[in-house]
Design a protein around this motif. Structure first.
Motif, PDB file in Angstrom:
ATOM      1  N   TYR A  54       0.835  -1.200   0.000  1.00  0.00           N
ATOM      2  CA  TYR A  54       0.000   0.000   0.000  1.00  0.00           C
ATOM      3  C   TYR A  54       0.871   1.252   0.000  1.00  0.00           C
ATOM      4  N   ALA A  55       1.900   1.272   0.844  1.00  0.00           N
ATOM      5  CA  ALA A  55       2.788   2.441   0.914  1.00  0.00           C
ATOM      6  C   ALA A  55       3.474   2.682  -0.424  1.00  0.00           C
ATOM      7  N   ALA A  56       3.967   1.628  -1.043  1.00  0.00           N
ATOM      8  CA  ALA A  56       4.662   1.773  -2.322  1.00  0.00           C
ATOM      9  C   ALA A  56       3.719   2.255  -3.422  1.00  0.00           C
ATOM     10  N   CYS A  57       2.530   1.682  -3.493  1.00  0.00           N
ATOM     11  CA  CYS A  57       1.568   2.076  -4.533  1.00  0.00           C
ATOM     12  C   CYS A  57       1.081   3.505  -4.327  1.00  0.00           C
ATOM     13  N   PHE A  58       0.804   3.881  -3.070  1.00  0.00           N
ATOM     14  CA  PHE A  58       0.340   5.243  -2.829  1.00  0.00           C
ATOM     15  C   PHE A  58       1.446   6.244  -3.126  1.00  0.00           C
ATOM     16  N   HIS A  59       2.691   5.897  -2.802  1.00  0.00           N
ATOM     17  CA  HIS A  59       3.805   6.794  -3.101  1.00  0.00           C
ATOM     18  C   HIS A  59       3.931   6.991  -4.612  1.00  0.00           C
ATOM     19  N   SER A  60       3.746   5.933  -5.374  1.00  0.00           N
ATOM     20  CA  SER A  60       3.773   6.052  -6.829  1.00  0.00           C
ATOM     21  C   SER A  60       2.659   6.968  -7.322  1.00  0.00           C
ATOM     22  N   ALA A  61       1.451   6.798  -6.798  1.00  0.00           N
ATOM     23  CA  ALA A  61       0.327   7.658  -7.187  1.00  0.00           C
ATOM     24  C   ALA A  61       0.622   9.110  -6.834  1.00  0.00           C
ATOM     25  N   LEU A  62       1.191   9.331  -5.670  1.00  0.00           N
ATOM     26  CA  LEU A  62       1.554  10.681  -5.226  1.00  0.00           C
ATOM     27  C   LEU A  62       2.517  11.326  -6.220  1.00  0.00           C
ATOM     28  N   LYS A  63       3.511  10.569  -6.645  1.00  0.00           N
ATOM     29  CA  LYS A  63       4.516  11.103  -7.580  1.00  0.00           C
ATOM     30  C   LYS A  63       3.923  11.362  -8.967  1.00  0.00           C
ATOM     31  N   VAL A  64       2.995  10.523  -9.417  1.00  0.00           N
ATOM     32  CA  VAL A  64       2.350  10.753 -10.709  1.00  0.00           C
ATOM     33  C   VAL A  64       1.556  12.056 -10.677  1.00  0.00           C
ATOM     34  N   ALA A  66       1.880  14.561  -8.564  1.00  0.00           N
ATOM     35  CA  ALA A  66       2.814  15.678  -8.373  1.00  0.00           C
ATOM     36  C   ALA A  66       3.478  16.063  -9.690  1.00  0.00           C
ATOM     37  N   GLY A  67       3.805  15.079 -10.507  1.00  0.00           N
ATOM     38  CA  GLY A  67       4.413  15.350 -11.804  1.00  0.00           C
ATOM     39  C   GLY A  67       3.485  16.140 -12.710  1.00  0.00           C
ATOM     40  N   ARG A  68       2.209  15.767 -12.696  1.00  0.00           N
ATOM     41  CA  ARG A  68       1.216  16.496 -13.505  1.00  0.00           C
ATOM     42  C   ARG A  68       1.073  17.945 -13.044  1.00  0.00           C
ATOM     43  N   GLU A  69       1.177  18.139 -11.733  1.00  0.00           N
ATOM     44  CA  GLU A  69       0.993  19.468 -11.139  1.00  0.00           C
ATOM     45  C   GLU A  69       2.308  20.242 -11.043  1.00  0.00           C
ATOM     46  N   LYS A  70       3.385  19.623 -11.469  1.00  0.00           N
ATOM     47  CA  LYS A  70       4.726  20.245 -11.409  1.00  0.00           C
ATOM     48  C   LYS A  70       5.109  20.617  -9.968  1.00  0.00           C
ATOM     49  N   LEU A  71       4.806  19.717  -9.037  1.00  0.00           N
ATOM     50  CA  LEU A  71       5.131  19.943  -7.625  1.00  0.00           C
ATOM     51  C   LEU A  71       6.438  19.247  -7.271  1.00  0.00           C
ATOM     52  N   ASP A  72       7.185  19.835  -6.378  1.00  0.00           N
ATOM     53  CA  ASP A  72       8.455  19.282  -5.915  1.00  0.00           C
ATOM     54  C   ASP A  72       8.185  18.240  -4.828  1.00  0.00           C
ATOM     55  N   VAL A  73       8.438  16.990  -5.140  1.00  0.00           N
ATOM     56  CA  VAL A  73       8.223  15.919  -4.162  1.00  0.00           C
ATOM     57  C   VAL A  73       9.548  15.290  -3.724  1.00  0.00           C
ATOM     58  N   THR A  74      10.595  16.091  -3.763  1.00  0.00           N
ATOM     59  CA  THR A  74      11.893  15.633  -3.301  1.00  0.00           C
ATOM     60  C   THR A  74      11.793  15.214  -1.838  1.00  0.00           C
ATOM     61  N   GLY A  75      12.289  14.037  -1.529  1.00  0.00           N
ATOM     62  CA  GLY A  75      12.330  13.573  -0.144  1.00  0.00           C
ATOM     63  C   GLY A  75      11.017  13.055   0.405  1.00  0.00           C
ATOM     64  N   THR A  76      10.014  12.853  -0.451  1.00  0.00           N
ATOM     65  CA  THR A  76       8.737  12.360   0.069  1.00  0.00           C
ATOM     66  C   THR A  76       8.861  10.927   0.567  1.00  0.00           C
ATOM     67  N   GLU A  77       8.048  10.622   1.557  1.00  0.00           N
ATOM     68  CA  GLU A  77       7.953   9.276   2.124  1.00  0.00           C
ATOM     69  C   GLU A  77       6.500   8.984   2.427  1.00  0.00           C
ATOM     70  N   VAL A  78       6.099   7.745   2.250  1.00  0.00           N
ATOM     71  CA  VAL A  78       4.762   7.313   2.620  1.00  0.00           C
ATOM     72  C   VAL A  78       4.902   6.102   3.526  1.00  0.00           C
ATOM     73  N   SER A  79       4.309   6.179   4.703  1.00  0.00           N
ATOM     74  CA  SER A  79       4.267   5.049   5.635  1.00  0.00           C
ATOM     75  C   SER A  79       2.824   4.593   5.752  1.00  0.00           C
ATOM     76  N   ALA A  80       2.616   3.292   5.709  1.00  0.00           N
ATOM     77  CA  ALA A  80       1.278   2.731   5.881  1.00  0.00           C
ATOM     78  C   ALA A  80       1.238   1.939   7.175  1.00  0.00           C
ATOM     79  N   SER A  81       0.241   2.219   7.990  1.00  0.00           N
ATOM     80  CA  SER A  81      -0.003   1.449   9.211  1.00  0.00           C
ATOM     81  C   SER A  81      -1.238   0.597   8.960  1.00  0.00           C
ATOM     82  N   VAL A  82      -1.092  -0.712   8.995  1.00  0.00           N
ATOM     83  CA  VAL A  82      -2.207  -1.626   8.777  1.00  0.00           C
ATOM     84  C   VAL A  82      -2.502  -2.328  10.090  1.00  0.00           C
TER      85      VAL A  82
END
Length: 119
Positions: A54-64, A66-82
């Motif tokens: 979940y963390a890996a997939c959501f991080h990928s979605a976040l980066k996609v 962000a890329g469309r919006e031209k946002l700087d996502v340098t250093g982003t991290e996603v942690s999932a608590s299940v």
């Protein structure tokens, strides 16, 4: 849906106290009920595997997004608590909480990005 990829995994043994493999052989691991649930621990468990995916997939979605919006996502991290627990129907349910760290963005922009990635 136009399927691009299908992951296939097989669990054997006693389910949560068993063994799991992926069809391609990349995963080959023992599963154990965690000590917190009365098990022996000492190996991974399905909730950990779900959290990683979940963390890996959501991080990928976040980066996609962000890329469309031209946002700087340098250093982003996603942690999932299940979390797993008993439900009202006599079975078990899962709860998931995501924690997104986006140091290059202000809070309002990060919240909008997370909401868009969730969509």
């Amino acid at each position: 849906m136009n399927v691009l990829y299908t992951a296939v995994a097989t669990a054997t043994g006693d389910g949560r106290n068993g063994h799991a493999t992926s069809e391609d052989g990349m995963l080959d691991l023992d599963l154990r009920i965690p000590k917190e649930m009365g098990g022996a621990g000492g190996a991974t468990n399905p909730e950990q595997l779900f959290a990683v995916g979940y963390a890996a997939c959501f991080h990928s979605a976040l980066k996609v997004v962000a890329g469309r919006e031209k946002l700087d996502v340098t250093g982003t991290e996603v942690s999932a608590s299940v979390s797993i627990g008993a439900n009202d129907q006599g079975g078990f349910g899962l709860a998931v909480e995501l924690d997104v760290h986006a140091p290059a963005l202000d809070d309002a922009t990060a919240e909008k990005l997370v909401a868009a990635a969730h969509e």
